[in-house]
Motif scaffolding. Sequence first.
Motif, short mmCIF file in Angstrom:
data_model
loop_
_atom_site.label_atom_id
_atom_site.label_comp_id
_atom_site.label_asym_id
_atom_site.label_seq_id
_atom_site.Cartn_x
_atom_site.Cartn_y
_atom_site.Cartn_z
N GLY A 28 41.39 34.29 39.12
CA GLY A 28 42.31 35.42 38.92
C GLY A 28 43.32 35.18 37.80
O GLY A 28 43.62 36.08 37.02
N ALA A 29 43.83 33.96 37.71
CA ALA A 29 44.78 33.65 36.63
C ALA A 29 44.09 33.71 35.28
O ALA A 29 44.66 34.20 34.29
CB ALA A 29 45.39 32.26 36.85
N PHE A 79 43.91 36.60 44.84
CA PHE A 79 43.34 37.91 44.53
C PHE A 79 44.05 39.06 45.23
O PHE A 79 43.50 40.15 45.35
CB PHE A 79 41.83 37.91 44.82
N ASP A 80 45.27 38.81 45.67
CA ASP A 80 46.09 39.88 46.21
C ASP A 80 46.41 40.87 45.09
O ASP A 80 46.62 40.47 43.94
CB ASP A 80 47.39 39.29 46.78
N GLU A 81 46.44 42.14 45.41
CA GLU A 81 46.67 43.19 44.39
C GLU A 81 47.93 42.94 43.57
O GLU A 81 47.97 43.25 42.39
CB GLU A 81 46.75 44.56 45.04
N THR A 82 48.95 42.36 44.19
CA THR A 82 50.21 42.13 43.46
C THR A 82 50.08 41.00 42.43
O THR A 82 50.87 40.94 41.50
CB THR A 82 51.37 41.81 44.43
N ASN A 83 49.07 40.13 42.60
CA ASN A 83 48.88 39.01 41.66
C ASN A 83 47.83 39.30 40.59
O ASN A 83 47.72 38.55 39.64
CB ASN A 83 48.45 37.75 42.42
N LEU A 84 47.07 40.36 40.77
CA LEU A 84 45.96 40.63 39.86
C LEU A 84 46.34 41.61 38.76
O LEU A 84 47.15 42.50 38.96
CB LEU A 84 44.77 41.21 40.62
N VAL A 85 45.69 41.43 37.65
CA VAL A 85 45.81 42.41 36.57
C VAL A 85 44.62 43.35 36.69
O VAL A 85 43.67 43.09 37.42
CB VAL A 85 45.79 41.71 35.19
N LYS A 86 44.67 44.42 35.93
CA LYS A 86 43.60 45.41 36.01
C LYS A 86 42.43 44.99 35.12
O LYS A 86 42.58 44.81 33.92
CB LYS A 86 44.13 46.77 35.57
N ALA A 87 41.28 44.80 35.72
CA ALA A 87 40.05 44.51 34.98
C ALA A 87 39.52 45.83 34.42
O ALA A 87 39.85 46.91 34.90
CB ALA A 87 39.02 43.86 35.90
N ASN A 88 38.64 45.72 33.41
CA ASN A 88 38.01 46.93 32.88
C ASN A 88 37.20 47.64 33.97
O ASN A 88 37.20 48.87 34.04
CB ASN A 88 37.08 46.60 31.71
N TYR A 89 36.53 46.85 34.81
CA TYR A 89 35.70 47.42 35.88
C TYR A 89 35.88 46.60 37.14
O TYR A 89 35.91 45.37 37.09
CB TYR A 89 34.22 47.41 35.48
#
Length: 183
Positions: free
Chosen positions: A91-92, A142-152
Amino acid sequence: MIVLSGASASGKTEVAKILAKDHNITKMITTTTRCMRINEINGKDYFFVTKEEFENLIRKGHFVEYTNYNGNYYGSGKDQIADDRCVVIDGAGLKAYTEIKDKFVVTFLLVCKEETRYQRMLSRGDTIENAKARIANDKVAFDETNLVKANYVIDSEQGNEKEIAEIIYNLYKKELEKHYSNK
């Protein structure tokens, strides 16, 4: 460049193998300080370097991202980004790849239910303790607050690994065509 990210047992490594076999999408060769294992080849499996060499590469800004895992460095070099190449990343690392603006990169986040991932880990031989620990670590990473938006975002339970690989390949080719038609 295809970037695959997702929690443990979300299918990213198997999808990467299928992309390589069926579509000649080559694996990005990453750099590590861990010892070479039997049958590994420097420059094919990893670029094996000393800790000092790795830290010098960090200072020179060589890496898109790097991490220290179990006392060893792992990193992906900017010079390894290329069309029809793939990297499997945490995720990072996904965050670092989404920030690249001067190279063509398409990011995919593979998701699936925790129970499915747990069963996949057990079926591939992970211990119950290891599987539970990985699930717990992934809840944070992989919590939503730690993730960036992937293309898909791809739900890897919506087909078998080969079908998921085809979906990813087709989306990548569409993005690739769009990218080069705009130049």
